[in-house]
Design an enzyme around this catalytic site. Sequence first.
Site, short mmCIF file in Angstrom:
data_model
loop_
_atom_site.label_atom_id
_atom_site.label_comp_id
_atom_site.label_asym_id
_atom_site.label_seq_id
_atom_site.Cartn_x
_atom_site.Cartn_y
_atom_site.Cartn_z
N GLU A 199 0.84 -1.20 0.00
CA GLU A 199 0.00 0.00 0.00
C GLU A 199 0.87 1.25 0.00
O GLU A 199 2.08 1.19 0.12
CB GLU A 199 -0.96 -0.02 1.19
CG GLU A 199 -0.32 -0.07 2.56
CD GLU A 199 0.18 1.27 3.05
OE1 GLU A 199 -0.50 2.28 2.81
OE2 GLU A 199 1.25 1.30 3.68
N THR A 209 2.20 -3.47 4.25
CA THR A 209 2.28 -2.02 4.36
C THR A 209 3.62 -1.54 3.84
O THR A 209 4.56 -2.31 3.67
CB THR A 209 2.15 -1.54 5.81
OG1 THR A 209 3.36 -1.83 6.52
CG2 THR A 209 0.97 -2.18 6.51
N ASP A 210 3.72 -0.24 3.61
CA ASP A 210 5.03 0.34 3.39
C ASP A 210 5.66 0.62 4.76
O ASP A 210 5.06 0.38 5.81
CB ASP A 210 4.93 1.61 2.54
CG ASP A 210 6.16 1.85 1.70
OD1 ASP A 210 7.27 1.44 2.14
OD2 ASP A 210 6.06 2.43 0.60
N TRP A 211 6.85 1.15 4.73
CA TRP A 211 7.69 1.34 5.92
C TRP A 211 6.96 2.10 7.03
O TRP A 211 6.56 3.24 6.85
CB TRP A 211 8.95 2.10 5.50
CG TRP A 211 9.99 2.33 6.55
CD1 TRP A 211 10.04 3.37 7.41
CD2 TRP A 211 11.13 1.52 6.83
NE1 TRP A 211 11.14 3.27 8.21
CE2 TRP A 211 11.84 2.14 7.88
CE3 TRP A 211 11.63 0.34 6.28
CZ2 TRP A 211 13.02 1.62 8.40
CZ3 TRP A 211 12.81 -0.18 6.80
CH2 TRP A 211 13.49 0.45 7.85
#
Length: 791
Positions: A288, A321-323
Site C-alpha cells: 500500500e 504495508t510500506d515502511w
Amino acid sequence: MLSIRQSIYLVLLFSVSTCTALATNTEHHKYGTLNSEEYDHPELTIDDDIISMIGQMSVEEKIGQMTQINQDLVLGIDGVLNRTAVEYYAKNYYVGSYLNQLAVNGRNYDAADYAKIIEEIQEITLSVNSTFKIPIIYGLDHIHGAHYVANTTIFPHGINIAASFNPELAYESASITARDTRASGVQWTFAPVLDIPVNKQWPRVFENFGEDPHLSSVMGVASIRGYQGKYKTDRSKVAACMKHFIAYGAPYSGQDRDSTVVSERTIYDYFVPGFQAAIDAGVATAMESYIDINGEPVVSSKKYLRQLLRDQMKFGGMLVTDWQEMENLHTKHMVAATHKEAVRMAIADTSIDMSMVPQDVIFFESMMDLIKEGRVTMERVDESVARLLQLKKDLGLLEPNGWKADPKLQEMIQNDSDIEVAMEAARESITLLKNKNAALPLTKDKIKRVLVVGPAGDNLGHLAGGWTIQWQGATEDAWHGNVSDEQFYNNGISILDGMQNAVPEGVQVEYIQGFTIDGNDVNMDLVLEKAEDFDAFVVCIGEHIYSELPGNIHDLTLPQGQINNVEKLASFIGKEKHLITVLLEGRPRVLGSVQDNSDAILQAYLPGPWGGQAIGEVVFGLTNPSGRLPYTYPKYAGDTTLNYWRPANDIWDPLYEFGHGLSYSSFQYSNITVNGLLSTDEKQYLIAGEVEKEVSVNITNISPVDGKETIMMFVKQPFRIVTPPAKLLKAFQKVMIPAGETVNVRFSVDADLFRYTGLDGIPQNTIDNGAVKILIGDQEFELQLVNNNGE
C-alpha cells in the site's frame, strides 16, 4: 461457531464476489494475454494443508507471521549477524519476515554472503520451539536488478525501460533480477513500481514506467512475468510486489509522501489500470501507499484496501504495508490517538496481511492487546495468515530446505548475456530530444577531438541513481557531489569510457570535469583554455543521486550553476563547434538556456552503470537512438503536473510531448485503414459489445539508415458527457525498419477503448455515442461509436 476453514473462506469469498471487476483491455504481445495460463497466479482459495496449519497455530504464532522487521535489529554495525537477537525475535515474537539490504558501513555482500546470513536467520528461526517450523520470507527493493547484492547486473531504472517501449526488455531484466535475488536467499522483491507520476517534481518518477496508464500496464505485466513466471514450481523465481497502491504519484505539493488531492474519476481511469493489469497477470503481493487521498490515509482505508483492491479488482495475493505505515497513522497522518488504535484501524478496517513494522515489536504487542479486547477478531487474523502461509508455500519455503539458495544460480550471476541485456535496455531507452542540423552522430569526417565535460561524464553513480547498492545510491556524500564508484567493483562503463570504446579510428576523446553537480566551478577555466583544441563537446549534466524523501526539491529547474556553465561554454566556442548535452536525471528538470545552447540533447534518464557504453554508441552513430519520452517534458518550472492526457481545454505548452523522440532515420506514415477501408470510404462504426475491428497503417523508412520505430496508437473522443482527455495511448509496437523498406502494423480496436468513469461514478462504466478518432503518427481515422444500451 464457524470453523477456521469456513471463516477464511467466507472472508476471502466475500472480498471477490460483491462487486463487478473493473473493465480492462487485454494487451496482446510476446507474453500472451493478461490472463495467460503460462504464468502462475495467486489463488482466491487456500490449500487444505494451510487451513489445517492455521487451526493448530497459537495466536502469537499467527501475529508473528504478520510481522516484518528490519535487518538492523539483528545485524550489527560490523555486518555480523547477532544470533542471539534472531533467537529472541523468533522465540518471543515468531517473526515471519525480514527486509532490507545487508550492506552496512560501505561493506557489500555478494550473493553467497547474503545467502549465508539469511540461511543463518532461517536456521535459528526454525530451531525455536513452535507448532510448525515456518521459515521467514525475506524481501528487498530490487527494482532495477538485484542492486543490493554485490557483483550482480544492475539495469536501467523503470523510466528507461518505459522509454524503450520494448516490453521484452522489461521481461528479460526482471527475469535476471529474479534469478540473482533468489540466488541470494531472498524470495520476494518489492517491484514493479506502478504509480503514475503525475507530478514531475516527485522524487520517485524514475522508479516508474511513466505517466501513461497503458504503457505502465504493459511494462508492469512484462516485469511481473519476468519476476514470477511459474513461481510455484520454478525456484529461480520470486514473488513480485505491485506498489504503491494507490494514487501515490500525484502528491499535491510534489513532495514525497505529501497528501494526494484527486478525483475518484482520475483514480479509476488513470491510477487503477496498471494495478488491474498486474492483478490480471497474477502478481503475488502488493504494497500500500504512504499517502492519504483527500485526507483519508490509504493504510487504514476500507474503501481502497478492501472494497477497491479486494472486492472490485479481485486481488487475491498478500498485502504488506510500506515502511512504518501503521505507526504513521498515529505519528504522521494524525488520525489515531494511540499506536494501538492505529493498528486496529489498519487491520480491522482493511485487508492488510503484513505490517512492515519495521524497527520494533510494537505491532505484535498492540495486536495481542486488540485480540484480547475483542477489537480485532481471530477470523480477520486467520484471513491474513492464510494468505501469508499460502505465499510461503507457493514459493517453496515450506518444502524441506526450500528456503536454501541454489549455488548453481550463484554461478550464473553477471554473465555476459546479462550485461548485454542491461546495455540493450540502455541503448533502446536513450531518447534524442534535439538534433539541430544533424549534429549527431559525430563522425570522423566532422571531428578529430571530442571533450567530455560535466559532473556525470566519468562516473558510474550518476548513471545508476538511487536504489543502487545503498538506498540513496552508490554515494559517499551525493549532495556535495561526492559519488563513490568503488562500490561497483569495476562493473560498469562510464560515459567517457563508453565514448572511448565507440570512437571512430583517428578521433580522440578526453575529459575535464569543469563543474560539480551543484554547478560549482571545479576547473572550468581549464575547459575554456583547452576548448580551441576540440571540435565537439559532450556536456554531461543532471541531478544529484537520491531516493524518496531526500530527493524532494522545490524547483524543477536544473541547478543554475549547471545552466550557467553550459551557457559559458556555448558562448566561448560559438556556433562553429558542436555542443551536445547528455541528461542524467530521474525526473524531467527544466533546462532553461541549455535547450537553446545545445545543438543536440540526449535524454539518458538513469541508464545504469553499463549505460555509458550505450551513450557512447549513440553519440558516434553505432546505435541509432529509438527511445521515446514516457512523460511530458515541461518547459516551465511551474508546470509540475503537465501530462499529455490533460483535459482537452487545458493550456498546453510543454518543451517536449509524451512520445517524442528523434532518430537518425526518417519515417513516413501512410494508408491508415480500418477493416481494409480508407477513411475516405464508407462510414465505419464501433458498436459496443460487438466484434473488434482491425486498424492497419504503413510505415516507410525513407532514409538510408536502418532504424527502430515505435508506432503508437492513440484514441480520442472529441466530445463526450465528461470533459475528455486530449488523447490516450491504447497500443504500441516497436519494429525495426530497414532503410528504404515499408512495414505494415496492425492494431485491434473496439468500443471498450473509449470506456471511462462517467457521472454515475461507476468505474469504467460509461461509453458515449458519437465520433471517435484513431490517431497513429500523422494519420487519423474517424469512426462512429455506438453504445446499444444508450448509456
